[in-house]
Design a protein around this motif. Structure first.
Motif, PDB file in Angstrom:
ATOM      1  N   LEU A  13       0.824  -1.206   0.000  1.00  0.00           N
ATOM      2  CA  LEU A  13       0.000   0.000   0.000  1.00  0.00           C
ATOM      3  C   LEU A  13       0.864   1.264   0.000  1.00  0.00           C
ATOM      4  CD1 LEU A  13      -2.861  -0.989   2.480  1.00  0.00           C
ATOM      5  CD2 LEU A  13      -2.991  -0.770  -0.005  1.00  0.00           C
ATOM      6  N   ASP A  14       1.948   1.245   0.769  1.00  0.00           N
ATOM      7  CA  ASP A  14       2.843   2.402   0.803  1.00  0.00           C
ATOM      8  C   ASP A  14       3.554   2.613  -0.531  1.00  0.00           C
ATOM      9  OD1 ASP A  14       2.207   3.100   3.401  1.00  0.00           O
ATOM     10  OD2 ASP A  14       3.840   1.931   4.280  1.00  0.00           O
ATOM     11  N   VAL A  15       3.945   1.532  -1.187  1.00  0.00           N
ATOM     12  CA  VAL A  15       4.598   1.659  -2.500  1.00  0.00           C
ATOM     13  C   VAL A  15       3.618   2.213  -3.532  1.00  0.00           C
ATOM     14  CG1 VAL A  15       5.563   0.302  -4.413  1.00  0.00           C
ATOM     15  CG2 VAL A  15       6.387  -0.066  -2.095  1.00  0.00           C
ATOM     16  N   ILE A  16       2.373   1.754  -3.488  1.00  0.00           N
ATOM     17  CA  ILE A  16       1.366   2.285  -4.413  1.00  0.00           C
ATOM     18  C   ILE A  16       1.137   3.768  -4.145  1.00  0.00           C
ATOM     19  CG2 ILE A  16      -1.079   2.184  -5.053  1.00  0.00           C
ATOM     20  CD1 ILE A  16      -0.919  -0.871  -4.568  1.00  0.00           C
ATOM     21  N   ALA A  17       1.007   4.143  -2.874  1.00  0.00           N
ATOM     22  CA  ALA A  17       0.807   5.558  -2.524  1.00  0.00           C
ATOM     23  C   ALA A  17       1.995   6.402  -2.983  1.00  0.00           C
ATOM     24  CB  ALA A  17       0.588   5.707  -1.023  1.00  0.00           C
ATOM     25  N   PHE A 101       4.816  12.086  10.622  1.00  0.00           N
ATOM     26  CA  PHE A 101       5.091  11.941   9.190  1.00  0.00           C
ATOM     27  C   PHE A 101       3.804  11.707   8.404  1.00  0.00           C
ATOM     28  CE2 PHE A 101       9.717  10.339   9.870  1.00  0.00           C
ATOM     29  CZ  PHE A 101      10.118  11.632  10.104  1.00  0.00           C
ATOM     30  N   PHE A 102       2.898  10.920   8.955  1.00  0.00           N
ATOM     31  CA  PHE A 102       1.626  10.637   8.299  1.00  0.00           C
ATOM     32  C   PHE A 102       0.819  11.917   8.108  1.00  0.00           C
ATOM     33  CE2 PHE A 102      -2.946   9.800   8.912  1.00  0.00           C
ATOM     34  CZ  PHE A 102      -3.205   9.067   7.771  1.00  0.00           C
ATOM     35  N   PHE A 148       7.182   7.902   1.973  1.00  0.00           N
ATOM     36  CA  PHE A 148       8.318   6.995   2.120  1.00  0.00           C
ATOM     37  C   PHE A 148       8.741   6.894   3.590  1.00  0.00           C
ATOM     38  CE2 PHE A 148      12.957   6.347   2.150  1.00  0.00           C
ATOM     39  CZ  PHE A 148      13.028   5.123   1.512  1.00  0.00           C
ATOM     40  N   LEU A 149       8.878   8.051   4.248  1.00  0.00           N
ATOM     41  CA  LEU A 149       9.272   8.052   5.664  1.00  0.00           C
ATOM     42  C   LEU A 149       8.208   7.405   6.547  1.00  0.00           C
ATOM     43  CD1 LEU A 149      10.833  11.620   5.892  1.00  0.00           C
ATOM     44  CD2 LEU A 149      12.041   9.428   5.857  1.00  0.00           C
ATOM     45  N   THR A 150       6.947   7.689   6.269  1.00  0.00           N
ATOM     46  CA  THR A 150       5.860   7.075   7.040  1.00  0.00           C
ATOM     47  C   THR A 150       5.879   5.567   6.888  1.00  0.00           C
ATOM     48  OG1 THR A 150       4.481   9.039   6.749  1.00  0.00           O
ATOM     49  CG2 THR A 150       3.355   7.024   7.366  1.00  0.00           C
ATOM     50  N   GLY A 151       6.104   5.097   5.670  1.00  0.00           N
ATOM     51  CA  GLY A 151       6.158   3.657   5.433  1.00  0.00           C
ATOM     52  C   GLY A 151       7.263   2.978   6.223  1.00  0.00           C
TER      53      GLY A 151
END
Length: 183
Positions: A13-17, A101-102, A148-151
């Protein structure tokens, strides 16, 4: 132990975002001033508005990722207590950092999407060209960086939380002082 399926799902999900945010940065709206010779005025013409949709998509995928992590960890405040120690301390620090970060990432994505969707209306300006407002460069890029940082931080938070939760050992003995032998 941290759930590998959950970590993989959140990573995807983070990569897609992240990909959607980068694509939104690349496809920001641009504007051109067009002169209408018949009516003798100038107005702004904008190209496609796809980056607004990409920004909203990144916003939703990142939100889904954060919801999954917070539901799995019971948002750090519910559930059984955590073992005092290094894992719990790291989980607390990473929890706060993850939310910071989010919020920054979501703010960048939301502000970028709203601003990118805003188009100035036709302007009747005879002498000066109209101001065709467009989104500044880097708003979606900043959102992508914070995605990226949030992930990364959310993955470390969940692992630290899982380690602290699994290592908790409640005290199983009688908590009182035994005085039976001193009669």
């Amino acid at each position: 132990m941290a759930s590998k399926l959950l970590l993989i799902t959140v990573f995807i999900l983070d990569v897609i975002a992240f990909g959607l945010a980068v694509a939104a940065e690349q496809r920001r709206s641009t504007a051109k001033v067009v002169i209408d010779n018949d009516q003798d005025y100038r107005y702004c013409v904008y190209d496609s508005d796809i980056s607004t949709g990409l920004g909203v998509g990144a916003f939703l995928f990142l939100m889904g990722s954060q919801v999954i992590i917070m539901v799995a960890s019971r948002c750090f405040c519910c559930g059984k207590p955590l073992n005092p120690g290094g894992s719990r301390a790291w989980a607390i620090v990473l929890f706060m950092t993850c939310w910071l970060f989010f919020l920054i990432a979501e703010s960048c994505l939301l502000a970028g999407s709203v601003r990118n969707a805003f188009h100035t209306k036709y302007a009747l300006v005879y002498s000066n060209p109209p101001s065709c407002s467009i989104l500044r460069r880097g708003v979606f890029g900043a959102g992508a960086a914070f995605i990226f940082l949030t992930g990364i931080v959310s993955q470390f938070y969940y692992v630290s939380y899982s380690n602290a939760r699994e290592s908790f050992q409640p005290y199983g003995r009688d908590p009182g002082v035994g005085m039976g032998t001193y009669k």
